[in-house]
Every structure is written in structure tokens, then in C-alpha cells.
Design a protein around this motif. Sequence first.
Motif, PDB file in Angstrom:
ATOM      1  N   ASN A 179      -8.391 -53.833   7.698  1.00 13.14           N
ATOM      2  CA  ASN A 179      -8.018 -53.210   6.096  1.00 13.14           C
ATOM      3  C   ASN A 179      -9.990 -54.053   5.284  1.00 13.14           C
ATOM      4  O   ASN A 179     -10.003 -53.016   4.869  1.00 13.14           O
ATOM      5  CB  ASN A 179      -7.322 -53.702   5.598  1.00 13.14           C
ATOM      6  CG  ASN A 179      -5.680 -52.679   6.019  1.00 13.14           C
ATOM      7  OD1 ASN A 179      -6.105 -51.948   6.044  1.00 13.14           O
ATOM      8  ND2 ASN A 179      -4.508 -53.582   5.920  1.00 13.14           N
ATOM      9  N   ASP A 180     -10.145 -54.886   5.178  1.00 10.48           N
ATOM     10  CA  ASP A 180     -11.015 -56.031   4.573  1.00 10.48           C
ATOM     11  C   ASP A 180     -11.747 -55.521   5.215  1.00 10.48           C
ATOM     12  O   ASP A 180     -12.817 -54.871   4.122  1.00 10.48           O
ATOM     13  CB  ASP A 180     -11.057 -56.929   4.936  1.00 10.48           C
ATOM     14  CG  ASP A 180     -12.180 -58.471   4.062  1.00 10.48           C
ATOM     15  OD1 ASP A 180     -11.885 -57.832   2.651  1.00 10.48           O
ATOM     16  OD2 ASP A 180     -12.983 -58.783   5.117  1.00 10.48           O
TER      17      ASP A 180
ATOM     18  N   GLU B  50     -14.686 -51.973  -2.092  1.00 12.82           N
ATOM     19  CA  GLU B  50     -14.583 -53.565  -2.666  1.00 12.82           C
ATOM     20  C   GLU B  50     -16.172 -54.104  -2.067  1.00 12.82           C
ATOM     21  O   GLU B  50     -16.797 -53.652  -1.493  1.00 12.82           O
ATOM     22  CB  GLU B  50     -14.006 -54.375  -1.137  1.00 12.82           C
ATOM     23  CG  GLU B  50     -12.250 -53.851  -0.976  1.00 12.82           C
ATOM     24  CD  GLU B  50     -11.769 -54.707  -3.126  1.00 12.82           C
ATOM     25  OE1 GLU B  50     -12.393 -55.428  -3.844  1.00 12.82           O
ATOM     26  OE2 GLU B  50     -10.653 -53.924  -3.021  1.00 12.82           O
TER      27      GLU B  50
ATOM     28  N   THR C   2     -16.187 -58.916   1.066  1.00 12.78           N
ATOM     29  CA  THR C   2     -14.886 -59.084   2.680  1.00 12.78           C
ATOM     30  C   THR C   2     -14.292 -60.531   2.430  1.00 12.78           C
ATOM     31  O   THR C   2     -14.665 -61.610   2.348  1.00 12.78           O
ATOM     32  CB  THR C   2     -15.632 -58.898   3.045  1.00 12.78           C
ATOM     33  OG1 THR C   2     -17.329 -59.683   4.039  1.00 12.78           O
ATOM     34  CG2 THR C   2     -16.345 -57.801   3.929  1.00 12.78           C
ATOM     35  N   ARG C   3     -13.123 -60.696   2.318  1.00 17.73           N
ATOM     36  CA  ARG C   3     -12.367 -61.745   2.457  1.00 17.73           C
ATOM     37  C   ARG C   3     -13.055 -62.011   3.896  1.00 17.73           C
ATOM     38  O   ARG C   3     -12.909 -63.577   3.338  1.00 17.73           O
ATOM     39  CB  ARG C   3     -10.749 -60.897   2.290  1.00 17.73           C
ATOM     40  CG  ARG C   3      -9.807 -63.179   2.444  1.00 17.73           C
ATOM     41  CD  ARG C   3      -8.877 -61.595   2.512  1.00 17.73           C
ATOM     42  NE  ARG C   3      -7.923 -62.868   2.775  1.00 17.73           N
ATOM     43  CZ  ARG C   3      -6.891 -62.641   2.802  1.00 17.73           C
ATOM     44  NH1 ARG C   3      -5.736 -61.982   2.839  1.00 17.73           N
ATOM     45  NH2 ARG C   3      -5.775 -63.824   3.040  1.00 17.73           N
TER      46      ARG C   3
ATOM     47  N   ASN D 277     -11.301 -66.350  -2.667  1.00 18.91           N
ATOM     48  CA  ASN D 277     -10.892 -67.108  -1.437  1.00 18.91           C
ATOM     49  C   ASN D 277     -11.979 -68.501  -1.383  1.00 18.91           C
ATOM     50  O   ASN D 277     -11.813 -68.508  -0.379  1.00 18.91           O
ATOM     51  CB  ASN D 277     -10.301 -66.335  -0.345  1.00 18.91           C
ATOM     52  CG  ASN D 277      -9.399 -65.249  -0.688  1.00 18.91           C
ATOM     53  OD1 ASN D 277      -8.341 -65.016  -1.076  1.00 18.91           O
ATOM     54  ND2 ASN D 277      -9.874 -63.571  -1.237  1.00 18.91           N
TER      55      ASN D 277
ATOM     56  N   LYS E  30     -12.329 -51.989   3.928  1.00 15.33           N
ATOM     57  CA  LYS E  30     -12.768 -51.242   1.906  1.00 15.33           C
ATOM     58  C   LYS E  30     -14.165 -51.608   2.024  1.00 15.33           C
ATOM     59  O   LYS E  30     -15.327 -50.892   1.341  1.00 15.33           O
ATOM     60  CB  LYS E  30     -11.880 -51.942   1.525  1.00 15.33           C
ATOM     61  CG  LYS E  30     -10.231 -51.552   1.243  1.00 15.33           C
ATOM     62  CD  LYS E  30      -9.188 -52.516   0.648  1.00 15.33           C
ATOM     63  CE  LYS E  30      -7.879 -52.090   1.046  1.00 15.33           C
ATOM     64  NZ  LYS E  30      -7.013 -53.422   0.123  1.00 15.33           N
TER      65      LYS E  30
ATOM     66  N   ASP F 172      -4.730 -57.610   8.020  1.00 19.28           N
ATOM     67  CA  ASP F 172      -5.828 -57.640   6.847  1.00 19.28           C
ATOM     68  C   ASP F 172      -7.355 -57.601   7.339  1.00 19.28           C
ATOM     69  O   ASP F 172      -8.363 -57.244   6.325  1.00 19.28           O
ATOM     70  CB  ASP F 172      -5.740 -59.144   6.883  1.00 19.28           C
ATOM     71  CG  ASP F 172      -4.178 -59.042   5.808  1.00 19.28           C
ATOM     72  OD1 ASP F 172      -3.712 -58.206   5.188  1.00 19.28           O
ATOM     73  OD2 ASP F 172      -2.877 -60.061   5.310  1.00 19.28           O
ATOM     74  N   ARG F 173      -7.596 -57.988   8.560  1.00 17.65           N
ATOM     75  CA  ARG F 173      -8.874 -58.322   8.852  1.00 17.65           C
ATOM     76  C   ARG F 173      -9.745 -56.435   9.056  1.00 17.65           C
ATOM     77  O   ARG F 173     -10.894 -56.393   8.610  1.00 17.65           O
ATOM     78  CB  ARG F 173      -9.533 -59.757  10.057  1.00 17.65           C
ATOM     79  CG  ARG F 173      -9.205 -60.419   9.575  1.00 17.65           C
ATOM     80  CD  ARG F 173      -9.578 -61.195  11.281  1.00 17.65           C
ATOM     81  NE  ARG F 173      -9.425 -62.640  11.287  1.00 17.65           N
ATOM     82  CZ  ARG F 173      -8.882 -63.727  11.222  1.00 17.65           C
ATOM     83  NH1 ARG F 173      -7.031 -63.219  11.527  1.00 17.65           N
ATOM     84  NH2 ARG F 173      -8.822 -65.127  10.875  1.00 17.65           N
TER      85      ARG F 173
ATOM     86  N   SER G 183     -18.754 -62.738   1.297  1.00 19.22           N
ATOM     87  CA  SER G 183     -17.347 -63.616   0.985  1.00 19.22           C
ATOM     88  C   SER G 183     -17.290 -64.015  -0.140  1.00 19.22           C
ATOM     89  O   SER G 183     -17.595 -63.336  -0.977  1.00 19.22           O
ATOM     90  CB  SER G 183     -17.150 -65.117   2.093  1.00 19.22           C
ATOM     91  OG  SER G 183     -18.374 -65.582   1.107  1.00 19.22           O
ATOM     92  N   ASN G 184     -15.547 -63.712  -0.505  1.00 28.73           N
ATOM     93  CA  ASN G 184     -14.777 -63.161  -1.339  1.00 28.73           C
ATOM     94  C   ASN G 184     -14.535 -64.814  -1.897  1.00 28.73           C
ATOM     95  O   ASN G 184     -14.678 -65.795  -1.780  1.00 28.73           O
ATOM     96  CB  ASN G 184     -12.992 -62.742  -1.687  1.00 28.73           C
ATOM     97  CG  ASN G 184     -12.293 -62.146  -2.544  1.00 28.73           C
ATOM     98  OD1 ASN G 184     -12.932 -62.484  -3.589  1.00 28.73           O
ATOM     99  ND2 ASN G 184     -12.305 -61.226  -2.306  1.00 28.73           N
TER     100      ASN G 184
END
Length: 438
Positions: free
Chosen positions: A206-207, A216, A219-220, A9, A210, A203-204, A5-6
Motif C-alpha cells: 500500500n505504501d 503520498e 514513503t514509510r 516514522n 500510494k 503495508d509495504r 522516507s517518512n
Amino acid sequence: MSERSNSNNESNPNKSSRSRRYIIYLTIIALAGWSMASFDFNLFTLTLPLTSKALNFTVAEAGAISGIIYLGQFISVLVFGPLMDRLGRKVMFQLTLLFSAIFTGFTAFVQNYIQFITLRFISDGSAFAELPTGLTLITEESKPKVRGILYGFVQGGWPLGVFLASAIYLILVSSIGWRGLYLVGVLPLVLILIGRRWVKETDRFNDLKKALKGEEQTTRFKTNLQKAKEFPFKQLFTDKSIRRQLIAVNSAWMLYTFSFVTTNVVITLIFTSYYHLTASQAASILLLSSAIGYFAYPIAGWYGQKIGRRNAWALSSIIMPLLAAVFLLTARPGDYLSVLIPYIPLYFFSNGTFASPGFMYVSESFPTRIRGTATGFTMALIAASYAIGGFLFYGVLTLTQSIYLTWIALAIILPIGALSILIGKNIPPSAELEEISW
């Protein structure tokens, strides 16, 4: 499980960055697309009395045609689902309507039974894939407290499409014929394709992509990156909890869907052949029923948000067969009002109160990494169930030579089986997607 997790955020890691204006736009454009998918399909239903005469096929053969069309839908969404999880939701959102628009226009030029089946196989198959793509977008972009209600409005595009198709049929069929109606159906599909140019990838998605590409390090949105690397269909069946939920939702959907061909697809032929109404009277019944039936979707979306979508779905599994029995007992051949009045509530509960909470329940049951595949797989089995329903209608009617007995078997007895949804997990309506299943 390996979860990331990011840290930037942590206060609200699952919060979407989309504005309210964008969510409204997405809801409207998804509603429009599903309306036109419904419009396209219901041109087939409404013009059945005319096309059957022009192309020389019987009432029983119409049920078989419906079955073949649903096989096209089965293949289409089975392919589109995993592509959503690999290529993205946005690109598949456009392709569904593009194929539907092209082959809807071609239907106007068919000359025989085989050509008609082939083009509707492709067109309606593509149109049906509109459902899992729009559903996935709305599910991933909406806030938990409103996602059921928003999708209720989107899913209400089905009766809206029925209403528009019925209205245009009544207004134009005498002047341009059934072939002209299929040409008219191309224009709104094209306009909606243009209107979708501003749709964004979620967003989910793309997250996740990536992170999988190594762009990345974190992950967010909480996800299992190790499992996300596996083939989507493999993920559906190797995880015990996901497999159990998949069985629960699909067994319930299939048992309900077997009845839908009888109560909604070949219904105009039942109205005209068994109840001796005119084609225009049959179309007007669908017009009025769909106008009122639209409100079943947001209403069911609302109370599904209150009592849980699984429970709302089970409630409809009790009410709908009862209304089908009332229709059979009160509708009388040659009496327009006696057919119209009991059919309106039957339409209300055989459409929106199942579909609105039912489809959202499916979408939120599965993690982002396979949400497109899972919803696509479910829609594929629903399409297969439509096909089976068409063949069941053909088989039972051919065996019994009785619409009355066919209705009892397919519209009253089979839908009760949808109560099997109660074996599925009861999902809190306002839970974040990552808290439900990941």
C-alpha cells in the motif's frame, strides 16, 4: 538512487502496524491454503495407480503427465507474480484457490487421458501459485526475528496436505472411488476462500502504490521509486546485484527440484511397481512420512533463523542425497517395513529442510517493488524444473529400463548440485527487508 522516507516514522520506519492477532490469523489461513494446494496435488499422486488403470496410461507416461502438469504451474506463477506487484497480494491470494477449486471438481468427470491432463494442468497450476502469494504476504507482514519460523509453519502445509490426502484416500477411496475424492477436495478449498475475507493488503505494498500514484509525497518504507515505475520483469534483470542473486537462488532450486518428481511425485508407482507394495501400503507410507515430515518445516525455519537460511539450505543439499542412497541400499521389494523406515527420513529431508529456509531465502532476497515478480519467477522455474524432472524420469527409465539406475541418477546425483546456493549472499536472518535489498 532516489530514496524517500517518512519523517514521521524515522524512529522505526519499517515497523508493521499489524496486530499479533492478525499475524496469527494470516499464518493460519496461509497454512490452510497451502495445505489444500498440497492436498489437491497429492490427490493426483495418490490416485495415480487407479487413474492409470482407468484411463490406460503407463508408469513412464505418468512421469510425462507430471511434466505437463508442472508446465501449467510454470505458466500460472509466471503470470501471478507480476500481478501481485501490480494488483496486490490480497486479490491474487484469493484467485489462486478459486481456480484450483473449480478445476479440481471438474477432474471428477474426465473420460480420457487428454481431459485429465488438461484439467490437472489448470488446477495444479493455480494451486502452485498459492505458494508465492502466501510467501509474499507472510514475508512482508512478519517481524524479522520470526518471519522464518512463521513461514516454516506455513510451508509445513505441504506435508499436512499429503497427510490429509493420504488419510482421506485410505478412508474413502473404497466407497467413492478416485472420482469422488476429487469432488471431496473442492469443499475445503471453498471454505478457505470464505475464511480469507479478512486478509488485508500489506503495508509495504500500500505504501509503495500510494507513492507511485502520487497520493503520498513520502514513503514509510525505503524503496527506489524510480525503478518501481519500470516493468517488474525488467527490474529483475537490469540491476546487477538483483540479477546475480536471482541466478544463485534459481540455479540451486532447479538442480534440487529435478530430483523431486522421483522421490515424491511418482513415488507411489515406484512403491507399487518396483517394491511390489499395494496401493494402500503406498498411501500409508506417505501418510506416516508426511505426519512426521511436517515437523521438518518449523524445525528448519528455526535453525535457518539461527545459522542463516542459505546455510541451512546448503546443509540439506548434503544430507538428502545421502538418505536417498541409504533408501536404495536398504529398501527391499515386498518388505513393507524396509521401504517405510528409510523413506521417512528421506521424506523429512527432501521436503521441509529444503522448502522452509529455501523459499523464505528467495522472498527476502528481493525488494518489495518486485518481491511478487521475483518469487513468482522462481516458482515458475521450479515448476519448469518439476516438468523437466518428469521428463527426465520418463527418459532415464525408458533408456535404462531400471528404477535402480534412475534413482541413482535423479535422487542421489542431481540434488548435490543444490550446493550452488553458496554463491548467493549470506543474509542476516533478522535483518529488515529494506536492509537486505531495495
